[in-house]
Design a protein around this motif. Structure first.
Motif, PDB file in Angstrom:
ATOM      1  N   MET A   1       0.818  -1.207   0.000  1.00 44.87           N
ATOM      2  CA  MET A   1       0.000   0.000   0.000  1.00 44.87           C
ATOM      3  C   MET A   1       0.851   1.255   0.000  1.00 44.87           C
ATOM      4  SD  MET A   1      -3.101  -0.972   2.628  1.00 44.87           S
ATOM      5  CE  MET A   1      -3.689   0.714   2.599  1.00 44.87           C
ATOM      6  N   LYS A   2       1.898   1.242   0.799  1.00 42.20           N
ATOM      7  CA  LYS A   2       2.771   2.424   0.862  1.00 42.20           C
ATOM      8  C   LYS A   2       3.455   2.652  -0.479  1.00 42.20           C
ATOM      9  CE  LYS A   2       4.820   3.525   4.657  1.00 42.20           C
ATOM     10  NZ  LYS A   2       5.700   3.624   5.855  1.00 42.20           N
ATOM     11  N   GLY A   3       3.918   1.570  -1.115  1.00 46.04           N
ATOM     12  CA  GLY A   3       4.573   1.710  -2.411  1.00 46.04           C
ATOM     13  C   GLY A   3       3.621   2.176  -3.497  1.00 46.04           C
ATOM     14  N   GLU A   4       2.398   1.640  -3.494  1.00 44.51           N
ATOM     15  CA  GLU A   4       1.418   2.031  -4.507  1.00 44.51           C
ATOM     16  C   GLU A   4       0.981   3.481  -4.310  1.00 44.51           C
ATOM     17  OE1 GLU A   4       0.683   0.150  -7.072  1.00 44.51           O
ATOM     18  OE2 GLU A   4       1.849  -1.533  -6.331  1.00 44.51           O
ATOM     19  N   ALA A   5       0.821   3.899  -3.064  1.00 41.03           N
ATOM     20  CA  ALA A   5       0.444   5.288  -2.785  1.00 41.03           C
ATOM     21  C   ALA A   5       1.535   6.248  -3.241  1.00 41.03           C
ATOM     22  CB  ALA A   5       0.163   5.468  -1.290  1.00 41.03           C
TER      23      ALA A   5
ATOM     24  N   GLN B   1      -3.522   6.309 -11.566  1.00 45.15           N
ATOM     25  CA  GLN B   1      -4.864   5.927 -11.150  1.00 45.15           C
ATOM     26  C   GLN B   1      -4.988   4.423 -10.929  1.00 45.15           C
ATOM     27  OE1 GLN B   1      -7.451   7.967 -10.197  1.00 45.15           O
ATOM     28  NE2 GLN B   1      -5.712   9.371 -10.288  1.00 45.15           N
ATOM     29  N   THR B   2      -4.287   3.632 -11.742  1.00 42.34           N
ATOM     30  CA  THR B   2      -4.286   2.187 -11.524  1.00 42.34           C
ATOM     31  C   THR B   2      -3.677   1.858 -10.169  1.00 42.34           C
ATOM     32  OG1 THR B   2      -4.120   1.714 -13.891  1.00 42.34           O
ATOM     33  CG2 THR B   2      -3.459  -0.040 -12.388  1.00 42.34           C
ATOM     34  N   GLU B   3      -2.572   2.507  -9.845  1.00 38.93           N
ATOM     35  CA  GLU B   3      -1.897   2.230  -8.570  1.00 38.93           C
ATOM     36  C   GLU B   3      -2.817   2.545  -7.389  1.00 38.93           C
ATOM     37  OE1 GLU B   3       0.452   0.639  -9.552  1.00 38.93           O
ATOM     38  OE2 GLU B   3       2.213   1.714 -10.255  1.00 38.93           O
ATOM     39  N   LEU B   4      -3.580   3.639  -7.503  1.00 36.71           N
ATOM     40  CA  LEU B   4      -4.441   4.057  -6.399  1.00 36.71           C
ATOM     41  C   LEU B   4      -5.775   3.316  -6.383  1.00 36.71           C
ATOM     42  CD1 LEU B   4      -4.943   6.077  -4.052  1.00 36.71           C
ATOM     43  CD2 LEU B   4      -5.968   7.605  -5.760  1.00 36.71           C
ATOM     44  N   ASN B   5      -6.469   3.319  -7.508  1.00 38.23           N
ATOM     45  CA  ASN B   5      -7.846   2.832  -7.538  1.00 38.23           C
ATOM     46  C   ASN B   5      -7.981   1.325  -7.698  1.00 38.23           C
ATOM     47  OD1 ASN B   5      -8.941   5.373  -7.210  1.00 38.23           O
ATOM     48  ND2 ASN B   5      -8.983   5.789  -9.400  1.00 38.23           N
ATOM     49  N   GLU B   6      -6.887   0.661  -8.069  1.00 41.59           N
ATOM     50  CA  GLU B   6      -6.943  -0.788  -8.211  1.00 41.59           C
ATOM     51  C   GLU B   6      -6.004  -1.466  -7.220  1.00 41.59           C
ATOM     52  OE1 GLU B   6      -6.097  -4.181 -11.626  1.00 41.59           O
ATOM     53  OE2 GLU B   6      -6.664  -2.159 -12.238  1.00 41.59           O
ATOM     54  N   HIS B   7      -4.705  -1.234  -7.358  1.00 42.60           N
ATOM     55  CA  HIS B   7      -3.733  -1.957  -6.536  1.00 42.60           C
ATOM     56  C   HIS B   7      -3.872  -1.624  -5.051  1.00 42.60           C
ATOM     57  CE1 HIS B   7      -0.944  -2.323 -10.292  1.00 42.60           C
ATOM     58  NE2 HIS B   7      -2.057  -3.024 -10.401  1.00 42.60           N
ATOM     59  N   LEU B   8      -3.887  -0.348  -4.712  1.00 36.82           N
ATOM     60  CA  LEU B   8      -3.946   0.018  -3.296  1.00 36.82           C
ATOM     61  C   LEU B   8      -5.281  -0.374  -2.681  1.00 36.82           C
ATOM     62  CD1 LEU B   8      -2.536   3.045  -1.502  1.00 36.82           C
ATOM     63  CD2 LEU B   8      -4.962   2.537  -1.186  1.00 36.82           C
ATOM     64  N   ARG B   9      -6.367  -0.152  -3.401  1.00 38.78           N
ATOM     65  CA  ARG B   9      -7.678  -0.471  -2.850  1.00 38.78           C
ATOM     66  C   ARG B   9      -7.843  -1.973  -2.608  1.00 38.78           C
ATOM     67  NH1 ARG B   9     -12.013   3.376  -3.226  1.00 38.78           N
ATOM     68  NH2 ARG B   9     -11.222   5.405  -3.883  1.00 38.78           N
ATOM     69  N   GLU B  10      -7.309  -2.786  -3.507  1.00 45.19           N
ATOM     70  CA  GLU B  10      -7.430  -4.232  -3.304  1.00 45.19           C
ATOM     71  C   GLU B  10      -6.592  -4.677  -2.112  1.00 45.19           C
ATOM     72  OE1 GLU B  10      -7.103  -8.455  -5.759  1.00 45.19           O
ATOM     73  OE2 GLU B  10      -6.791  -6.545  -6.805  1.00 45.19           O
ATOM     74  N   ALA B  11      -5.401  -4.112  -1.968  1.00 45.15           N
ATOM     75  CA  ALA B  11      -4.579  -4.437  -0.799  1.00 45.15           C
ATOM     76  C   ALA B  11      -5.284  -4.011   0.486  1.00 45.15           C
ATOM     77  CB  ALA B  11      -3.217  -3.758  -0.915  1.00 45.15           C
ATOM     78  N   ALA B  12      -5.907  -2.838   0.466  1.00 45.92           N
ATOM     79  CA  ALA B  12      -6.621  -2.348   1.648  1.00 45.92           C
ATOM     80  C   ALA B  12      -7.786  -3.258   2.009  1.00 45.92           C
ATOM     81  CB  ALA B  12      -7.114  -0.929   1.394  1.00 45.92           C
ATOM     82  N   ALA B  13      -8.497  -3.764   0.989  1.00 43.42           N
ATOM     83  CA  ALA B  13      -9.610  -4.668   1.246  1.00 43.42           C
ATOM     84  C   ALA B  13      -9.126  -5.973   1.869  1.00 43.42           C
ATOM     85  CB  ALA B  13     -10.370  -4.945  -0.045  1.00 43.42           C
ATOM     86  N   LEU B  14      -8.016  -6.503   1.361  1.00 44.31           N
ATOM     87  CA  LEU B  14      -7.458  -7.735   1.910  1.00 44.31           C
ATOM     88  C   LEU B  14      -6.975  -7.545   3.342  1.00 44.31           C
ATOM     89  CD1 LEU B  14      -5.415  -8.978  -1.184  1.00 44.31           C
ATOM     90  CD2 LEU B  14      -7.330 -10.199  -0.118  1.00 44.31           C
ATOM     91  N   ALA B  15      -6.377  -6.400   3.615  1.00 45.12           N
ATOM     92  CA  ALA B  15      -5.797  -6.139   4.935  1.00 45.12           C
ATOM     93  C   ALA B  15      -6.826  -5.672   5.949  1.00 45.12           C
ATOM     94  CB  ALA B  15      -4.687  -5.099   4.812  1.00 45.12           C
ATOM     95  N   GLY B  16      -8.036  -5.360   5.510  1.00 47.54           N
ATOM     96  CA  GLY B  16      -9.038  -4.847   6.442  1.00 47.54           C
ATOM     97  C   GLY B  16      -8.705  -3.460   6.930  1.00 47.54           C
ATOM     98  N   THR B  17      -8.186  -2.609   6.036  1.00 46.29           N
ATOM     99  CA  THR B  17      -7.731  -1.271   6.423  1.00 46.29           C
ATOM    100  C   THR B  17      -8.880  -0.370   6.863  1.00 46.29           C
ATOM    101  OG1 THR B  17      -5.847  -1.436   4.915  1.00 46.29           O
ATOM    102  CG2 THR B  17      -6.524   0.787   5.572  1.00 46.29           C
ATOM    103  N   VAL B  18     -10.022  -0.496   6.207  1.00 49.30           N
ATOM    104  CA  VAL B  18     -11.154   0.374   6.500  1.00 49.30           C
ATOM    105  C   VAL B  18     -12.086  -0.297   7.498  1.00 49.30           C
ATOM    106  CG1 VAL B  18     -13.130   1.610   5.523  1.00 49.30           C
ATOM    107  CG2 VAL B  18     -10.998   1.433   4.221  1.00 49.30           C
ATOM    108  N   GLY B  19     -12.347   0.407   8.597  1.00 53.16           N
ATOM    109  CA  GLY B  19     -13.264  -0.114   9.595  1.00 53.16           C
ATOM    110  C   GLY B  19     -14.486   0.774   9.720  1.00 53.16           C
ATOM    111  N   THR B  20     -15.048   0.885  10.914  1.00 57.15           N
ATOM    112  CA  THR B  20     -16.146   1.815  11.141  1.00 57.15           C
ATOM    113  C   THR B  20     -15.600   3.235  11.073  1.00 57.15           C
ATOM    114  OG1 THR B  20     -15.804   1.906  13.524  1.00 57.15           O
ATOM    115  CG2 THR B  20     -17.244   0.154  12.682  1.00 57.15           C
ATOM    116  N   ASN B  21     -16.489   4.209  10.974  1.00 52.51           N
ATOM    117  CA  ASN B  21     -16.045   5.599  10.960  1.00 52.51           C
ATOM    118  C   ASN B  21     -15.267   5.939  12.229  1.00 52.51           C
ATOM    119  OD1 ASN B  21     -17.145   6.280   8.428  1.00 52.51           O
ATOM    120  ND2 ASN B  21     -19.152   6.696   9.331  1.00 52.51           N
ATOM    121  N   ALA B  22     -15.726   5.442  13.363  1.00 49.97           N
ATOM    122  CA  ALA B  22     -15.025   5.708  14.622  1.00 49.97           C
ATOM    123  C   ALA B  22     -13.639   5.070  14.623  1.00 49.97           C
ATOM    124  CB  ALA B  22     -15.850   5.191  15.804  1.00 49.97           C
ATOM    125  N   ALA B  23     -13.542   3.834  14.133  1.00 52.04           N
ATOM    126  CA  ALA B  23     -12.243   3.159  14.079  1.00 52.04           C
ATOM    127  C   ALA B  23     -11.301   3.885  13.130  1.00 52.04           C
ATOM    128  CB  ALA B  23     -12.428   1.709  13.640  1.00 52.04           C
TER     129      ALA B  23
END
Length: 334
Positions: free
Chosen positions: A57-61, A103-125
């Motif tokens: 994620m850091k590299g893709e960002a 855009q590929t790095e951000l909208n495809e590669h990073l987002r898929e890694a984030a989904a696998l890693a569970g990066t996004v939680g509740t708004n509070a988290a």
């Protein structure tokens, strides 16, 4: 011969850009259920796999942020001695290639890694994670970088690090207020900050100490990742009906990218000539193809994290395509 090579470049890059844009048309969704976090899939992965996903994620960002700046440089709009705007069409084609790849790095590669890693939680988290990150940058990282730069005689870097440390403190405070509003139902979420866009012309580093250069590199990677994560958090906030929180995340993301990352890029001499930028991109993409992602895939396969291993292999294949496209562009510019 020169005109022929320009036509070849334009035709080739237009085709490559169209293909890349088609590939990025589908944006991977991040789970939007506010009633639960995404910690369950994250816990199912081994610690090393999670670490490798974080590195990805850091590299893709960083690639997204860098290529966006390279695109502006490649556009090559200049003024002639007669006062007319001269547009370098070949440069614009390279700029389009950089943008579509970013855009590929951000909208495809990073987002898929984030989904696998569970990066996004509740708004509070998400707010708590953001508060922790901003607190560290405000209290520890940037203050330490500023002190080191001042000792090394890199006063411009020291001033920038000090300024960014103050900004991160304000971001932390805004997120704290937003979390209080979210958890108590009282008050109002703060208005989003406005980014002061910093132009990044091509140039050499403006710092001299190796330590300052290394700290700038660390800072740029951090700002690029913060920008990407806040955009993910903003998307989740909108999906859960909290437009005010989404605007706060989006505004802060803009500051991290257009002000902080850009200011650091100026001092680091990140942007050079288009040919040099292409060579930099090629080297980075080939490193991911030959070493980074195969290593990640091998480790994930060994511990049974098959979905992550598949992601790493697929991303490596994409990066090979990017490297080939950048090499073709460079060949045509020679």
């Amino acid at each position: 011969m020169f005109r022929h090579s320009m036509r070849t470049l334009l035709v080739s890059l237009c085709a490559l850009t169209a293909a890349s844009q088609a590939a990025t048309a589908v944006v991977l969704a991040v789970p939007a259920d506010q009633a639960r976090t995404t910690s369950t899939p994250a816990r199912a992965l081994r610690t090393q796999t999670l670490s490798d996903l974080a590195a990805a994620m850091k590299g893709e960002a960083y690639a997204n942020a860098s290529y966006s700046l390279f695109a502006v440089q490649a556009d090559g709009r200049t003024w002639s001695s007669g006062g007319k705007l001269v547009i370098n069409k070949a440069g614009q084609a390279v700029g389009a290639l950089f943008r579509s790849t970013a855009q590929t790095e951000l909208n495809e590669h990073l987002r898929e890694a984030a989904a696998l890693a569970g990066t996004v939680g509740t708004n509070a988290a998400n707010l708590r994670q953001s508060i922790n990150g901003e607190s560290y940058e405000h209290q520890v990282m940037y203050r330490g970088f500023a002190e080191q730069a001042r000792k090394d005689g890199d006063l411009k870097a020291a001033d920038l690090f000090t300024e960014i440390a103050a900004d991160e403190g304000r971001h932390r405070n805004a997120y704290r207020t937003a979390l209080t509003v979210l958890t108590t139902g009282r008050g109002a979420i703060p208005a989003p900050p406005m980014a002061k866009t910093v132009p990044v012309p091509a140039g050499l580093p403006k710092v001299k100490a190796a330590r300052t250069k290394a700290n700038l590199d660390t800072a740029m990677h951090g700002e690029a990742l913060a920008n990407a994560k806040y955009l993910l958090y903003a998307a989740h906030a909108r999906q859960t009906g909290n437009a005010a929180l989404a605007r706060l995340f989006e505004g802060t993301a803009g500051v991290e990218l257009h002000e902080h990352f850009a200011g650091e890029a100026v001092l680091a001499g990140l942007v050079r000539t288009t040919k040099t930028n292409l060579r930099t991109a090629i080297t980075g993409e080939r490193g991911e193809v030959s070493t980074v992602y195969p290593g990640f895939a091998k480790r994930a396969t060994a511990v049974g994290d098959s979905a992550a291993a598949r992601y790493f292999r697929n991303t490596a294949a994409d990066e090979a395509t990017h490297a080939a496209a950048f090499q073709q562009a460079l060949n045509q510019l020679r």
